[in-house]
Design a protein around this motif. Sequence first.
Motif, PDB file in Angstrom:
ATOM      1  N   LEU A   8       0.827  -1.212   0.000  1.00 15.16           N
ATOM      2  CA  LEU A   8       0.000   0.000   0.000  1.00 15.16           C
ATOM      3  C   LEU A   8       0.861   1.261   0.000  1.00 15.16           C
ATOM      4  N   HIS A  32      -4.044   5.443   4.332  1.00 12.76           N
ATOM      5  CA  HIS A  32      -4.028   4.380   5.339  1.00 12.76           C
ATOM      6  C   HIS A  32      -2.957   4.714   6.371  1.00 12.76           C
ATOM      7  N   LEU A  39      -4.597  -1.795  10.841  1.00 16.43           N
ATOM      8  CA  LEU A  39      -4.586  -1.032   9.595  1.00 16.43           C
ATOM      9  C   LEU A  39      -5.856  -0.206   9.523  1.00 16.43           C
ATOM     10  N   TYR A  40      -5.694   1.119   9.471  1.00 17.30           N
ATOM     11  CA  TYR A  40      -6.816   2.057   9.469  1.00 17.30           C
ATOM     12  C   TYR A  40      -6.961   2.757   8.120  1.00 17.30           C
ATOM     13  N   PHE A  41      -8.221   3.106   7.830  1.00 19.51           N
ATOM     14  CA  PHE A  41      -8.564   3.931   6.674  1.00 19.51           C
ATOM     15  C   PHE A  41      -9.401   5.105   7.178  1.00 19.51           C
ATOM     16  N   SER A  89      -3.297  11.086  11.531  1.00 25.67           N
ATOM     17  CA  SER A  89      -3.764  11.164  10.141  1.00 25.67           C
ATOM     18  C   SER A  89      -3.488  12.543   9.554  1.00 25.67           C
ATOM     19  N   TYR A 113     -10.755   0.434  11.126  1.00 20.87           N
ATOM     20  CA  TYR A 113      -9.679  -0.528  10.931  1.00 20.87           C
ATOM     21  C   TYR A 113     -10.258  -1.819  10.376  1.00 20.87           C
TER      22      TYR A 113
END
Length: 133
Positions: A8, A32, A39-41, A89, A113
Motif C-alpha cells: 500500500l 491508510h 490497519l486504518y482507513f 492522520s 480498521y
Amino acid sequence: MQKVIDFLDANPVFQLATVEGDQPRVRPFGFHIVDSGKLYFFTGEGKKVYNQLVANPKFEISVSNETGQWLRLSGKAVFHTTSELLEKSFDKAPMLRDIYGNPAGGPKPAMFYVQDAEAVLADMTGNSETITF
C-alpha cells in the motif's frame, strides 16, 4: 501484515468496494495508517461509503502496480476514531486537516480498521501469498 502495508505504501491509490443494497460500489481511496497493530482507513460520516459500511461492514480493496503484481484485501470495517488517530492522520496527510479539522462546523471524520483481514498478494504468473491478520 507488513507486506500488505509495504504494498500500500508503494501503491497509495487503491479501490475500495462496498455494497449498497444489491449493488456493488467502488471508489478510489488513498489513505491508510497503522496504529497499535491495526490497519486504518479514513472517510467522513457524511459520505455514502460510511453509510454503506455501517449497513454492511464487509469490504474489499484492490490495488496493482506497474509490474503486474496486485493486492486484494478483504475484511470487516470497525469504526474507531480518536483524537490521537486524527492527529496522526492529519500529520500524514495535512489536506485532511483542511477538510475534517474543524469539529465545530466541518464534516465529521470517521476512521475504521480492518478486522478479520485476509489479503492476497499475487502476480500475473500465478504466484500468490495469502496473509491474514
